[in-house]
Each structure stands twice: as structure tokens, then as C-alpha cells.
Motif scaffolding. Structure first.
Motif, PDB file in Angstrom:
ATOM      1  N   ILE A  73      38.998 -15.635  62.126  1.00  0.00           N
ATOM      2  CA  ILE A  73      39.333 -17.058  62.150  1.00  0.00           C
ATOM      3  C   ILE A  73      38.106 -17.914  61.852  1.00  0.00           C
ATOM      4  O   ILE A  73      37.087 -17.813  62.537  1.00  0.00           O
ATOM      5  N   LEU A  74      38.263 -18.772  60.827  1.00  0.00           N
ATOM      6  CA  LEU A  74      37.244 -19.761  60.501  1.00  0.00           C
ATOM      7  C   LEU A  74      37.712 -21.165  60.877  1.00  0.00           C
ATOM      8  O   LEU A  74      36.968 -21.941  61.454  1.00  0.00           O
ATOM      9  N   ASN A  75      38.970 -21.482  60.502  1.00  0.00           N
ATOM     10  CA  ASN A  75      39.547 -22.786  60.834  1.00  0.00           C
ATOM     11  C   ASN A  75      41.066 -22.699  60.728  1.00  0.00           C
ATOM     12  O   ASN A  75      41.605 -21.675  60.300  1.00  0.00           O
ATOM     13  N   ALA A  76      41.745 -23.766  61.103  1.00  0.00           N
ATOM     14  CA  ALA A  76      43.210 -23.748  61.165  1.00  0.00           C
ATOM     15  C   ALA A  76      43.855 -23.539  59.795  1.00  0.00           C
ATOM     16  O   ALA A  76      44.839 -22.805  59.671  1.00  0.00           O
ATOM     17  N   ARG A 129      50.945 -11.671  48.860  1.00  0.00           N
ATOM     18  CA  ARG A 129      50.024 -11.713  50.005  1.00  0.00           C
ATOM     19  C   ARG A 129      48.574 -11.817  49.534  1.00  0.00           C
ATOM     20  O   ARG A 129      47.808 -12.659  50.012  1.00  0.00           O
ATOM     21  N   TYR A 130      48.188 -10.945  48.615  1.00  0.00           N
ATOM     22  CA  TYR A 130      46.791 -10.911  48.202  1.00  0.00           C
ATOM     23  C   TYR A 130      46.390 -12.087  47.321  1.00  0.00           C
ATOM     24  O   TYR A 130      45.209 -12.426  47.250  1.00  0.00           O
ATOM     25  N   ILE A 131      47.335 -12.738  46.671  1.00  0.00           N
ATOM     26  CA  ILE A 131      47.011 -13.987  45.970  1.00  0.00           C
ATOM     27  C   ILE A 131      46.550 -15.032  46.989  1.00  0.00           C
ATOM     28  O   ILE A 131      45.586 -15.762  46.755  1.00  0.00           O
ATOM     29  N   MET A 132      47.213 -15.085  48.135  1.00  0.00           N
ATOM     30  CA  MET A 132      46.788 -16.011  49.192  1.00  0.00           C
ATOM     31  C   MET A 132      45.390 -15.651  49.703  1.00  0.00           C
ATOM     32  O   MET A 132      44.555 -16.533  49.917  1.00  0.00           O
ATOM     33  N   HIS A 133      45.138 -14.360  49.883  1.00  0.00           N
ATOM     34  CA  HIS A 133      43.814 -13.929  50.334  1.00  0.00           C
ATOM     35  C   HIS A 133      42.740 -14.258  49.281  1.00  0.00           C
ATOM     36  O   HIS A 133      41.615 -14.632  49.628  1.00  0.00           O
ATOM     37  N   PHE A 134      43.096 -14.121  48.010  1.00  0.00           N
ATOM     38  CA  PHE A 134      42.163 -14.448  46.932  1.00  0.00           C
ATOM     39  C   PHE A 134      41.757 -15.926  47.016  1.00  0.00           C
ATOM     40  O   PHE A 134      40.568 -16.254  46.983  1.00  0.00           O
ATOM     41  N   PHE A 135      42.739 -16.817  47.115  1.00  0.00           N
ATOM     42  CA  PHE A 135      42.425 -18.248  47.198  1.00  0.00           C
ATOM     43  C   PHE A 135      41.659 -18.582  48.476  1.00  0.00           C
ATOM     44  O   PHE A 135      40.753 -19.415  48.464  1.00  0.00           O
ATOM     45  N   ALA A 136      42.012 -17.922  49.567  1.00  0.00           N
ATOM     46  CA  ALA A 136      41.271 -18.143  50.822  1.00  0.00           C
ATOM     47  C   ALA A 136      39.834 -17.666  50.682  1.00  0.00           C
ATOM     48  O   ALA A 136      38.915 -18.295  51.225  1.00  0.00           O
TER      49      ALA A 136
END
Length: 190
Positions: A73-76, A129-136
Motif C-alpha cells: 500500500i502506497l495510497n488509496a 488485471r496486469y494492464i491495471m498493474h502496468f499503469f499503477a
């Protein structure tokens, strides 16, 4: 509440808990290499019960990540993107539920069709799922990179290798399980 609705809710809870259990007991090797099958319970739920139960199961698994302290966790906003949204999107595998259920109702279901439909469902859910992780990775994790390291390339390498290794591992197990699809995936209530 009907017995069938209760059964679906129990399956959602059990599959999310199983995904969490697999996530905890099967170690990952760093951030990029993930030899694990932890997504399979959500994919199986989605292929058995459909899009909405699959999405809810994925969301619940993401929530379990956060409340059990397994989340980074970094932020909301990062938690929302990487845990609630990313894990929910695994449930997109449920878009393939009508196709796989139709095939499982055949007298002699085609193993090729089952492999293609289940494999496509897994790849869709995992890729989303991993597209979201990529952008994050670009938006939230780039502050931790050494100077001169491109955030997009770094995120692509880390999340791309995680996507490929986890998806391929899960795909192998999913394909080996084809003889058991009638017991695992077939839903006689629809």
C-alpha cells in the motif's frame, strides 16, 4: 433468499478464500516471476457462474489482500487500482461462461473448444488485471526507481513478466484439468 442465490454467494466466498490461500502458500520469486495458480479459483468461478459472480469474487479476493496485510500500500488510489479494480477484472473471464457452458452440455464436448474457451477466458482476465498493474507501476511506483530508469519500460518488464509467467502456469493447469470440467465448471442451474 433462494437456495441457489445462497449457493452462488457461498461459491464466491469460497473461491475468493481459495485464491487468497493459494496466494499466501505459493511463494513468488520477486516482483516479476510468478509461478502460481492463484487466479484459477476466480477464473473457474467466472466460467461456472458468469460475469457478475466472477467480478465479485475477484473484488473480494482483492479486499482480502488488503485486510490481511498482504497488499503493498502506497495510497488509496493505488490500492483501488491494484487491488480492487485489478483483481475484480479477473472476473471478465465470465464473458466466456455461455460458450463453455454450451460446450459442456454437448454429449461429447470438444476438448479443443474447451481449451480455447477456458484459455481465452484466463488470458482475458489476467491481461485486464496486469494492464491495471502496468499503469499503477508507472503512476505510483516510479518514484522508487533509480534516476534514468524509464518508468513505463520498468513497469512493462516487471508486470509483463509477471503476466506471462502467472498466465502460462495457470494455463497449463487449466488445460490439464479439462477432463474434470464437467465437475469443476459445468453449471446445471442455468
Amino acid at each position: 433468499m433462494s437456495k441457489e442465490r445462497i449457493r452462488v454467494l457461498v461459491e464466491i466466498a469460497l473461491m475468493a478464500a481459495l485464491a487468497m490461500l493459494l496466494d499466501v502458500i505459493i511463494p513468488s520469486f520477486g516482483h516479476g516471476l510468478k509461478i502460481t495458480i492463484k487466479m484459477l479459483p476466480i477464473v473457474i468461478l467466472a466460467l461456472r457462474r458468469g460475469l457478475i459472480p466472477g467480478l465479485v469474487g475477484g473484488f473480494l479476493w482483492g479486499l482480502l489482500q488488503v485486510v490481511t496485510g498482504e497488499a503493498w500500500i502506497l495510497n488509496a488510489l493505488q490500492v483501488f487500482l491494484e487491488y480492487f479494480l485489478a483483481f475484480t477484472l479477473i472476473g471478465l473471464a465470465g464473458l466466456f461462461m455461455p460458450l463453455i457452458q454450451k460446450e459442456l452440455r454437448q454429449q461429447n464436448p470438444s476438448r479443443g473448444k474447451l481449451a480455447l474457451e477456458a484459455g481465452s477466458a484466463l488470458v482475458l482476465g489476467s491481461l485486464a488485471r496486469y494492464i491495471m498493474h502496468f499503469f499503477a507501476g508507472i503512476a505510483f511506483w516510479s518514484d522508487n526507481l533509480p534516476e534514468g530508469v524509464n518508468a513505463a519500460i520498468n513497469s512493462l518488464v516487471i508486470n509483463g513478466s509477471a503476466f506471462l509467467s502467472e498466465t502460462l502456469t495457470s494455463l497449463v493447469v487449466l488445460l490439464l484439468a479439462i477432463p474434470f470440467y464437467r465437475q469443476l465448471i459445468r453449471n446445471d442451474q442455468i
